[in-house]
Design a protein around this motif. Structure first.
Motif, short mmCIF file in Angstrom:
data_model
loop_
_atom_site.label_atom_id
_atom_site.label_comp_id
_atom_site.label_asym_id
_atom_site.label_seq_id
_atom_site.Cartn_x
_atom_site.Cartn_y
_atom_site.Cartn_z
N ALA A 138 1.89 14.14 -1.39
CA ALA A 138 1.40 12.69 -1.15
C ALA A 138 0.43 12.40 -0.26
N LEU A 139 0.03 13.50 0.65
CA LEU A 139 -1.07 13.26 1.48
C LEU A 139 -2.52 12.77 0.90
N PRO A 140 -2.93 13.54 -0.22
CA PRO A 140 -4.07 13.02 -0.68
C PRO A 140 -4.21 11.46 -1.08
N LEU A 141 -2.96 11.16 -1.63
CA LEU A 141 -2.96 9.78 -2.01
C LEU A 141 -2.61 8.77 -0.94
N ILE A 142 -2.19 9.12 0.39
CA ILE A 142 -2.16 8.25 1.40
C ILE A 142 -3.52 8.20 2.10
N ARG A 143 -4.25 9.33 1.91
CA ARG A 143 -5.67 9.32 2.62
C ARG A 143 -6.64 8.48 1.83
N ASP A 144 -6.40 8.73 0.37
CA ASP A 144 -7.35 7.92 -0.43
C ASP A 144 -7.02 6.42 -0.14
N MET A 145 -5.90 6.04 -0.07
CA MET A 145 -5.54 4.35 0.10
C MET A 145 -6.14 3.95 1.53
N GLU A 199 -1.97 -0.36 12.40
CA GLU A 199 -2.37 -1.97 12.01
C GLU A 199 -1.62 -3.01 12.39
N ALA A 200 -0.48 -2.92 12.72
CA ALA A 200 0.32 -4.06 13.03
C ALA A 200 1.38 -4.04 13.90
N GLY A 201 1.43 -2.93 14.85
CA GLY A 201 2.55 -2.68 15.58
C GLY A 201 3.89 -2.40 15.16
N ILE A 202 4.96 -2.52 15.72
CA ILE A 202 6.22 -2.32 15.18
C ILE A 202 6.49 -2.94 13.87
N GLY A 203 6.36 -4.13 13.63
CA GLY A 203 6.47 -4.85 12.39
C GLY A 203 5.90 -4.08 11.35
N GLY A 204 4.55 -3.52 11.58
CA GLY A 204 3.71 -3.01 10.86
C GLY A 204 4.53 -1.43 10.33
N ALA A 220 0.91 -1.13 -0.08
CA ALA A 220 -0.05 0.09 -0.10
C ALA A 220 0.82 1.11 -0.05
N PHE A 221 1.97 1.32 1.03
CA PHE A 221 2.63 2.52 0.86
C PHE A 221 3.77 2.64 -0.23
N ALA A 222 3.99 1.46 -0.66
CA ALA A 222 5.06 1.33 -1.97
C ALA A 222 4.05 1.86 -3.19
N VAL A 261 -7.95 5.64 4.07
CA VAL A 261 -9.40 5.80 4.39
C VAL A 261 -10.52 5.25 3.26
N SER A 262 -10.16 5.59 2.18
CA SER A 262 -11.34 5.34 1.11
C SER A 262 -11.04 3.92 0.80
N GLU A 263 -9.76 3.53 0.29
CA GLU A 263 -9.74 2.19 -0.51
C GLU A 263 -9.51 1.09 0.48
N LEU A 264 -8.79 1.14 1.46
CA LEU A 264 -8.47 -0.03 2.54
C LEU A 264 -9.37 -0.20 3.81
N SER A 265 -10.00 1.35 3.99
CA SER A 265 -10.90 1.30 5.22
C SER A 265 -10.13 0.89 6.48
N TRP A 266 -8.78 1.26 6.52
CA TRP A 266 -7.99 1.09 7.82
C TRP A 266 -8.15 2.02 8.81
N MET A 267 -8.81 3.39 8.45
CA MET A 267 -9.12 4.47 9.19
C MET A 267 -10.03 5.15 8.94
N THR A 268 -10.86 5.93 9.84
CA THR A 268 -11.81 6.92 9.51
C THR A 268 -11.32 8.33 8.93
N GLU A 269 -11.95 9.17 8.75
CA GLU A 269 -11.53 10.57 8.13
C GLU A 269 -10.80 11.16 9.59
N GLU A 270 -11.34 10.91 10.76
CA GLU A 270 -11.08 11.56 11.81
C GLU A 270 -9.84 11.07 12.43
N GLU A 271 -9.66 9.57 12.30
CA GLU A 271 -8.33 8.92 12.88
C GLU A 271 -7.23 9.25 11.94
#
Length: 188
Positions: A24-31, A70-75, A9-11, A33-43
């Protein structure tokens, strides 16, 4: 598996972001929040605030914080390496090519044409973050928190006239926010 997902995802963001952290912020946000749903807009907004306040590039900080979330230090390691890897490869190749062909007119022209696109990406990210910071709602119909707007403009005025350290202004704004928003609910 989550480590690979974070890395990829980050690559992807690192591969397609050009023009620095704020572009890059809009790309990170889209990935995230929108695409992977790992976080909400507020988070995500919270992660951006923390990433901005933490020393280092905002996007690397964001990748690290999302990875930890998402996955601690390894993440954190996987997301950070994923974001940095494409840039390191591309910059290494470009350095060699620019050293050899940087004086050619087409190369200079291509780089000059890319500047307005990067400025547009940065402006879009800034406007979106500003609207999220001062209130809720949509771009056309924001519900603005007046106290937040007052703090925003007071901070700008203080930075322009007195020129204190930005850390002092951020800390003072945080204290004011705690006094206005958190303290009343604690007292009841």
């Amino acid at each position: 598996m989550i480590f690979l997902k974070l890395f990829l995802a980050f690559a992807k963001v690192g591969l397609f972001s050009f023009g620095g952290g704020y572009a890059a912020l809009p790309l990170i946000r889209d990935m995230i929040v929108s695409e992977l749903s790992w976080m909400t807009e507020e988070e995500f907004a919270d992660i951006m605030v923390i990433s901005e306040m933490t020393p280092g590039p905002i996007t690397i900080n964001a990748a690290t914080f999302v990875g930890i979330n998402e996955a601690g230090i390894g993440g954190a390691v996987a997301a950070t390496l994923g974001f940095v890897f494409p840039s390191a490869v591309i910059i290494s190749i470009l350095a060699v090519l620019l050293k050899k062909y940087g004086d050619l007119k087409p190369v200079r022209h291509i780089l000059s044409v890319m500047r307005p696109c990067v400025i547009g990406l940065i402006a879009a990210a800034g406007v979106k973050m500003l609207l999220e910071a001062i209130g809720e709602g949509s771009f056309m119909h924001p519900h603005i928190d007046v106290f937040t707007v007052i703090i925003f403009f007071a901070g700008i005025a203080i930075m322009r006239r007195i020129k204190p350290s930005p850390i002092v202004v951020m800390a003072a704004s945080g204290v004011l926010g705690i006094i206005v928003y958190a303290l009343p609910s604690l007292l009841h």
